[in-house]
Design an enzyme around this catalytic site. Structure first.
Site, PDB file in Angstrom:
ATOM      1  N   ASP A  16      -8.112  -0.180 -35.070  1.00 50.38           N
ATOM      2  CA  ASP A  16      -8.370  -0.251 -36.195  1.00 50.38           C
ATOM      3  C   ASP A  16      -9.182   0.960 -36.188  1.00 50.38           C
ATOM      4  OD1 ASP A  16      -9.140  -0.660 -38.822  1.00 50.38           O
ATOM      5  OD2 ASP A  16     -10.892  -1.245 -38.311  1.00 50.38           O
ATOM      6  N   ASP A 119      -5.124   3.053 -41.587  1.00 52.62           N
ATOM      7  CA  ASP A 119      -6.176   2.936 -40.150  1.00 52.62           C
ATOM      8  C   ASP A 119      -5.874   1.458 -39.420  1.00 52.62           C
ATOM      9  OD1 ASP A 119      -6.552   0.371 -42.129  1.00 52.62           O
ATOM     10  OD2 ASP A 119      -8.718   1.169 -42.349  1.00 52.62           O
ATOM     11  N   GLU A 120      -4.738   1.063 -39.068  1.00 51.51           N
ATOM     12  CA  GLU A 120      -4.279   0.434 -38.466  1.00 51.51           C
ATOM     13  C   GLU A 120      -2.922   0.250 -37.866  1.00 51.51           C
ATOM     14  OE1 GLU A 120      -5.048  -4.167 -38.625  1.00 51.51           O
ATOM     15  OE2 GLU A 120      -6.723  -3.928 -40.835  1.00 51.51           O
TER      16      GLU A 120
END
Length: 437
Positions: A16, A119-120
């Site tokens: 992340d 974002d992950e």
């Protein structure tokens, strides 16, 4: 209850990007994301005065900011002299996300990479980790360092023997460690998964499910793991079986084995610009969205045998209704792609379930699709009128395809008594994209 000797043992990295949007904005200004107080504020009209999309770690710690809080709840500027307040730049975030993906692909094959969100990402390192270090922590640290040295971003990494354990390691513990890395194993489940007290902290358990679990006496992950599986199945069906497996850290999914749905469907959902309470206005929006989705299935030469309507309540209504978020209603119908037939069925579903609640979100899904190889005619309606409707829908589709979906004003928005505000707000005002995508 589970014999881990027979569970798949893989090496999964869940990575992340810490405060991604805020970090990107800091870096673009030559600032350190970890020592700068910054928040990203969306000022779109439908955010009711502005919405905080992201905050840097220091902004959260120093000023108590949270993501998805209203701009009006920010402390005044004179009390936050060091706080940067910036507009979002989605092109920047997408560019950074693509650069991060390029780094990930140096460490694993494309089929072993799953982008969970902007974002992950989840990397199955089972086959490749040993090429980059002597043990998994070293490899995770190497990935973190390359992302930081190349892009300036800080990352958190959860490592697990399956995707669930990797995700929980990242969410629960890695972010609190100096290295921002942690590794959860099957044998440590009693000391990791069972120690989670807040059910909502677990990936896959939302507020509604957690409330349901508490109503049957299950308040944390230890109690979930030691509950009766038969009870969970009775209460939740197959989801109950999954909840029980999760409580024991069991997840048998393989990233490279991508899921392909057996039955495709077309859908559209819209968060409305304001709360709706007027039945007539709500039904106009349902018709609008229903026609959009109907146009899509006609464009792809399908008819639908199942319609689904989702109605999401406003935040105030959810609090009043004991956090019940809305309702979903499905119905099997005779195959069709007619605007009139589909919107009539959707309105009927709405009237069966709606009891005057305040509505903020509407969604429509058409599933169980079959090829549109022949026109289905009803025995209960005039054949001539059905053929006219069939031709009319396709003429309208052609005009909208050439000139945009909102080029034609629907009759539903011009019913006697419709105000100018209704027309401007409702006619085409909820189009989520090109109907022919």
């Amino acid at each position: 209850m589970y014999d881990y000797r027979y569970e798949p043992k893989r090496l999964i990295f869940m990575i992340d990007n810490k405060s991604f949007y805020a970090s990107c904005e800091c870096i673009s200004r030559g600032l350190n994301p970890m020592t700068t107080a910054l928040c990203v504020i969306s000022r779109q009209e439908n955010t009711n005065g502005g919405l905080i999309m992201a905050s840097s770690p220091l902004a959260k710690k120093k000023y108590g900011l949270k993501n998805v809080m209203r701009q009006r709840n920010l402390p005044p500027k004179e009390k936050t002299p060091g706080l940067y307040r910036v507009d979002p730049h989605m092109n920047l975030y997408i560019k950074k996300a693509m650069q991060i993906k390029e780094i990930f692909l140096k460490y694993c094959a494309p089929e072993d990479l799953h982008t969970y969100s902007i974002d992950e990402s989840m990397l199955d390192m089972t086959k490749s980790w040993h090429l980059f270090g002597k043990e998994p922590y070293e490899v995770a640290r190497k990935i973190q360092k390359e992302i930081h040295d190349t892009l300036g971003l800080y990352t958190t990494c959860g490592i697990g023997e399956n995707p669930l354990l990797a995700k929980l390691a990242m969410d629960i513990s890695a972010k609190h460690r100096l290295s921002m890395i942690d590794f959860w194993h099957y044998v440590e489940v009693p000391d990791t998964v069972w120690k989670i007290k807040n059910l909502e902290d677990v990936w896959g358990i939302n507020t509604r499910t957690a409330d349901h679990l508490r109503r049957i006496g299950i308040n944390n992950m230890y109690e979930l793991a030691h509950s009766d599986p038969a009870l969970l199945h009775r209460e939740f069906g197959i989801i109950g079986d999954q909840l029980f497996a999760m409580s024991w850290g069991v997840d048998r999914s393989i990233i490279s084995q991508k899921y392909h749905p057996k039955s495709k469907s077309y859908s559209n959902s819209q968060v409305l610009a304001r709360d709706y309470t007027n039945q007539r206005e709500i039904e106009i929006v349902i018709r609008e969205i229903g026609e959009q989705v109907a146009a899509r299935i006609r464009a792809h030469h399908f008819q639908t045998k199942r319609i689904t309507l989702f109605i999401g309540y406003s935040l105030k209504q959810r609090a009043f209704n004991d956090h019940r978020g809305g309702f979903v209603k499905s119905e099997t119908i005779s195959p069709t792609n007619s605007n009139k037939e589909l919107t009539t069925e959707l309105i009927a579903l709405f009237r069966k379930k709606w009891q005057g609640e305040t509505v903020r979100e509407i969604g429509v899904d058409f599933g169980k699709l079959i090829p549109d190889t022949e026109q289905q005619l009803s025995l209960f309606s005039s054949v001539e009128s059905q053929i006219k409707q069939f031709k009319f829908d396709r003429i309208v589709d052609s005009v909208r395809h050439n000139y945009g979906f909102t080029s034609l004003v629907k009759a539903s928005s011009l019913l006697p008594g419709a105000t100018a505000i209704e027309r401007s707000n409702l006619v085409g005002g909820h189009n989520g994209g090109n109907a022919y995508e």
